[in-house]
Write an enzyme that holds these catalytic residues in place. Sequence first.
Site, PDB file in Angstrom:
ATOM      1  N   ARG A  74       0.858  -1.196   0.000  1.00  0.00           N
ATOM      2  CA  ARG A  74       0.000   0.000   0.000  1.00  0.00           C
ATOM      3  C   ARG A  74       0.889   1.238   0.000  1.00  0.00           C
ATOM      4  O   ARG A  74       1.705   1.415   0.908  1.00  0.00           O
ATOM      5  CB  ARG A  74      -0.909  -0.005   1.234  1.00  0.00           C
ATOM      6  CG  ARG A  74      -1.762   1.246   1.345  1.00  0.00           C
ATOM      7  CD  ARG A  74      -2.756   1.181   2.502  1.00  0.00           C
ATOM      8  NE  ARG A  74      -3.487   2.430   2.560  1.00  0.00           N
ATOM      9  CZ  ARG A  74      -3.656   3.170   3.657  1.00  0.00           C
ATOM     10  NH1 ARG A  74      -3.184   2.770   4.819  1.00  0.00           N
ATOM     11  NH2 ARG A  74      -4.308   4.312   3.595  1.00  0.00           N
ATOM     12  N   HIS A 119      -3.195  10.980   1.397  1.00  0.00           N
ATOM     13  CA  HIS A 119      -2.744  10.601   2.741  1.00  0.00           C
ATOM     14  C   HIS A 119      -2.146  11.857   3.392  1.00  0.00           C
ATOM     15  O   HIS A 119      -0.928  12.001   3.523  1.00  0.00           O
ATOM     16  CB  HIS A 119      -1.727   9.457   2.653  1.00  0.00           C
ATOM     17  CG  HIS A 119      -1.560   8.680   3.930  1.00  0.00           C
ATOM     18  ND1 HIS A 119      -1.722   7.315   4.005  1.00  0.00           N
ATOM     19  CD2 HIS A 119      -1.250   9.072   5.189  1.00  0.00           C
ATOM     20  CE1 HIS A 119      -1.500   6.905   5.249  1.00  0.00           C
ATOM     21  NE2 HIS A 119      -1.212   7.958   5.985  1.00  0.00           N
ATOM     22  N   GLU A 164      -8.023   8.188   6.524  1.00  0.00           N
ATOM     23  CA  GLU A 164      -8.361   8.707   7.850  1.00  0.00           C
ATOM     24  C   GLU A 164      -8.917  10.130   7.842  1.00  0.00           C
ATOM     25  O   GLU A 164      -8.289  11.068   8.356  1.00  0.00           O
ATOM     26  CB  GLU A 164      -7.139   8.633   8.777  1.00  0.00           C
ATOM     27  CG  GLU A 164      -6.644   7.213   8.982  1.00  0.00           C
ATOM     28  CD  GLU A 164      -5.585   7.077  10.066  1.00  0.00           C
ATOM     29  OE1 GLU A 164      -5.059   8.101  10.526  1.00  0.00           O
ATOM     30  OE2 GLU A 164      -5.284   5.935  10.447  1.00  0.00           O
ATOM     31  N   ASN A 306      -8.229   1.089   9.594  1.00  0.00           N
ATOM     32  CA  ASN A 306      -6.936   1.308  10.261  1.00  0.00           C
ATOM     33  C   ASN A 306      -7.171   1.141  11.759  1.00  0.00           C
ATOM     34  O   ASN A 306      -7.905   1.924  12.374  1.00  0.00           O
ATOM     35  CB  ASN A 306      -6.409   2.727  10.006  1.00  0.00           C
ATOM     36  CG  ASN A 306      -6.020   2.953   8.548  1.00  0.00           C
ATOM     37  OD1 ASN A 306      -6.099   2.043   7.719  1.00  0.00           O
ATOM     38  ND2 ASN A 306      -5.596   4.164   8.228  1.00  0.00           N
ATOM     39  N   TYR A 308      -5.309   0.552  15.548  1.00  0.00           N
ATOM     40  CA  TYR A 308      -4.072   0.541  16.331  1.00  0.00           C
ATOM     41  C   TYR A 308      -4.268   0.130  17.782  1.00  0.00           C
ATOM     42  O   TYR A 308      -3.423  -0.518  18.364  1.00  0.00           O
ATOM     43  CB  TYR A 308      -3.391   1.916  16.289  1.00  0.00           C
ATOM     44  CG  TYR A 308      -2.703   2.160  14.961  1.00  0.00           C
ATOM     45  CD1 TYR A 308      -1.413   1.712  14.744  1.00  0.00           C
ATOM     46  CD2 TYR A 308      -3.356   2.805  13.914  1.00  0.00           C
ATOM     47  CE1 TYR A 308      -0.779   1.890  13.531  1.00  0.00           C
ATOM     48  CE2 TYR A 308      -2.733   2.993  12.692  1.00  0.00           C
ATOM     49  CZ  TYR A 308      -1.439   2.535  12.504  1.00  0.00           C
ATOM     50  OH  TYR A 308      -0.819   2.705  11.296  1.00  0.00           O
ATOM     51  N   GLU A 374      -4.245  -0.641   7.938  1.00  0.00           N
ATOM     52  CA  GLU A 374      -3.109  -0.265   8.789  1.00  0.00           C
ATOM     53  C   GLU A 374      -3.250  -0.945  10.133  1.00  0.00           C
ATOM     54  O   GLU A 374      -4.343  -0.982  10.711  1.00  0.00           O
ATOM     55  CB  GLU A 374      -3.036   1.252   9.046  1.00  0.00           C
ATOM     56  CG  GLU A 374      -2.501   2.064   7.902  1.00  0.00           C
ATOM     57  CD  GLU A 374      -2.393   3.550   8.226  1.00  0.00           C
ATOM     58  OE1 GLU A 374      -2.182   3.913   9.400  1.00  0.00           O
ATOM     59  OE2 GLU A 374      -2.552   4.351   7.289  1.00  0.00           O
TER      60      GLU A 374
HETATM   61  C1  GAL Z   1      -2.095   6.686  10.984  1.00  0.00           C
HETATM   62  C2  GAL Z   1      -1.570   7.264   9.703  1.00  0.00           C
HETATM   63  C3  GAL Z   1      -0.231   6.739   9.304  1.00  0.00           C
HETATM   64  C4  GAL Z   1       0.700   6.509  10.456  1.00  0.00           C
HETATM   65  C5  GAL Z   1       0.010   5.805  11.595  1.00  0.00           C
HETATM   66  C6  GAL Z   1       0.856   5.587  12.820  1.00  0.00           C
HETATM   67  O1  GAL Z   1      -2.983   7.581  11.570  1.00  0.00           O
HETATM   68  O2  GAL Z   1      -2.470   6.976   8.658  1.00  0.00           O
HETATM   69  O3  GAL Z   1       0.294   7.603   8.331  1.00  0.00           O
HETATM   70  O4  GAL Z   1       1.349   7.644  10.808  1.00  0.00           O
HETATM   71  O5  GAL Z   1      -1.139   6.494  11.967  1.00  0.00           O
HETATM   72  O6  GAL Z   1       0.697   6.577  13.756  1.00  0.00           O
END
Ligand code: GAL
Length: 474
Positions: A74, A119, A164, A306, A308, A374
């Site tokens: 990607r 992005h 995002e 995405n 995290y 992500e």
């Molecule tokens: C996301 C973003 C990425 C990367 C990731 C880690 O919000 O799309 O570019 O920075 O966080 O923090």
Amino acid sequence: MFPRDFAWGAGTAAYQIEGGWDSDSKGPSIWDTFCHHEKGRVFGEQNGDVACNSYELWEEDLQCIQQLGLTHYRLSLSWARLLPDGTTQHVNQKGVQYYNKVIDDLLACNVSPMVTLYHFDLPQALQDHGGWKSAGIAAAFDSYARFCFQTFGDRVKLWITINEPYVCAKLGHEDGVHAPGLKEPGVAAYLVGHNMLRAHAMAWHSYNSFYRPEQRGAVSLAINSDWVEPLHPGSTEGIAATERYLAFTLGWFAWPVFVTGDYPEVMRSAIDAQSRKLGHSGGSRLPSFSQDEPSVLGTADFFALNYYTSRKVKPGGGCGQVLCVKSDRDAVDVLDPSWPVCGVSWLAVVPHGLRRLLKYIKDTFHNPAVYITENGFSQVGPLQMEDVQRCEFYQDTILEVAKAIGEDVVDVRGYFAWSLLDNFEWADGFSVRFGLFHVDFSEAERTRAIYRSGQEYAKIIMKHRSQTSPGLPS
Ligand code: GAL
């Protein structure tokens, strides 16, 4: 067991890796401006002028991709590298050549590109005309998108329009910690989010009408969301706060696209109630979709997520007498002390949160095909090449994805680790490292070296690719 065609990927974004910020007639983007002119906003006054220098060192990135055994990569296109003033009046052929080479090289190595059009790096020329706050940005984005579909769509089959929108809207226009650095709480974020949805929808309709019949690809937008649960599971207020929290992140963008064509009702009513409370006159701060424009409903061919981290939520939070998204939301998030935090402070490691979020997405958004576009875990200095914790993180997370597929029957089609390389982590500069490859930013060669977690991910990919039964549906 993962489906036969499961996408094993890793991601990057143009501003975070390319460098070459003014090479070969590239126009400046809002991130160039933000880093060059806004003192004290980025760690160590760093910038992406050179970053990983992928503009010159693309072939090294390709080697990294091959070393991992990725099936997909990607990347994002820099709008201002292709169209320096943001419009199709002036096309920068050097930019076109660069991305043509990247795409052709990937395909020659049997790696499928997933391409993000936006992005975070708006051409500065468009920011000078109001940027994402101006209604006209949607048509400008649509022209850019059509240009990209026309130029690269014979080879690119997976598109992300906008990455995002929540982060662009809130961090860039309310908190001011991302470019363009605006601090206009309570109003700008909703306007920006709205124009991003309009822009996305226009581009999806363009693809659908003019390019899909021949190119047969798929288009979506990448939505970021934490998994959230009430801090006090028995509390009615806590449950309601958690619902509001989700409505103001995931729901803000997913509800209009996947469910109703409009914002979640709980979001609008919370915003309007807060406006009344603080005596805000005028109409709703949350814009409405016009009947005269193509509908935003149904404008995603898959769900791009995405993910995290996870949070516990309780009611509260706000900005005193100032209107802001936080007080509209009336929900604050806290960390569960049992979740390890090893890299950046916001990233508690909660692999099971991904499984729960995937199930929620299945149940709420009509069982869409999902790509995890992500997911990752950073380290902050001192950096370890033997990053054992990150190895465990990838093992645990991918196991949760397997459970989501096998036990919860979520239609997950791919997993993209963030990120292929250590890179410019926005306001954190190079202090926060998400790469599967270490990049030495202290030397001109920007040498790439695989972390132990990169080797682990390569092993996982190899194991699953060799185990996948050709009989499984793709
Ligand atoms: C996301 C973003 C990425 C990367 C990731 C880690 O919000 O799309 O570019 O920075 O966080 O923090």
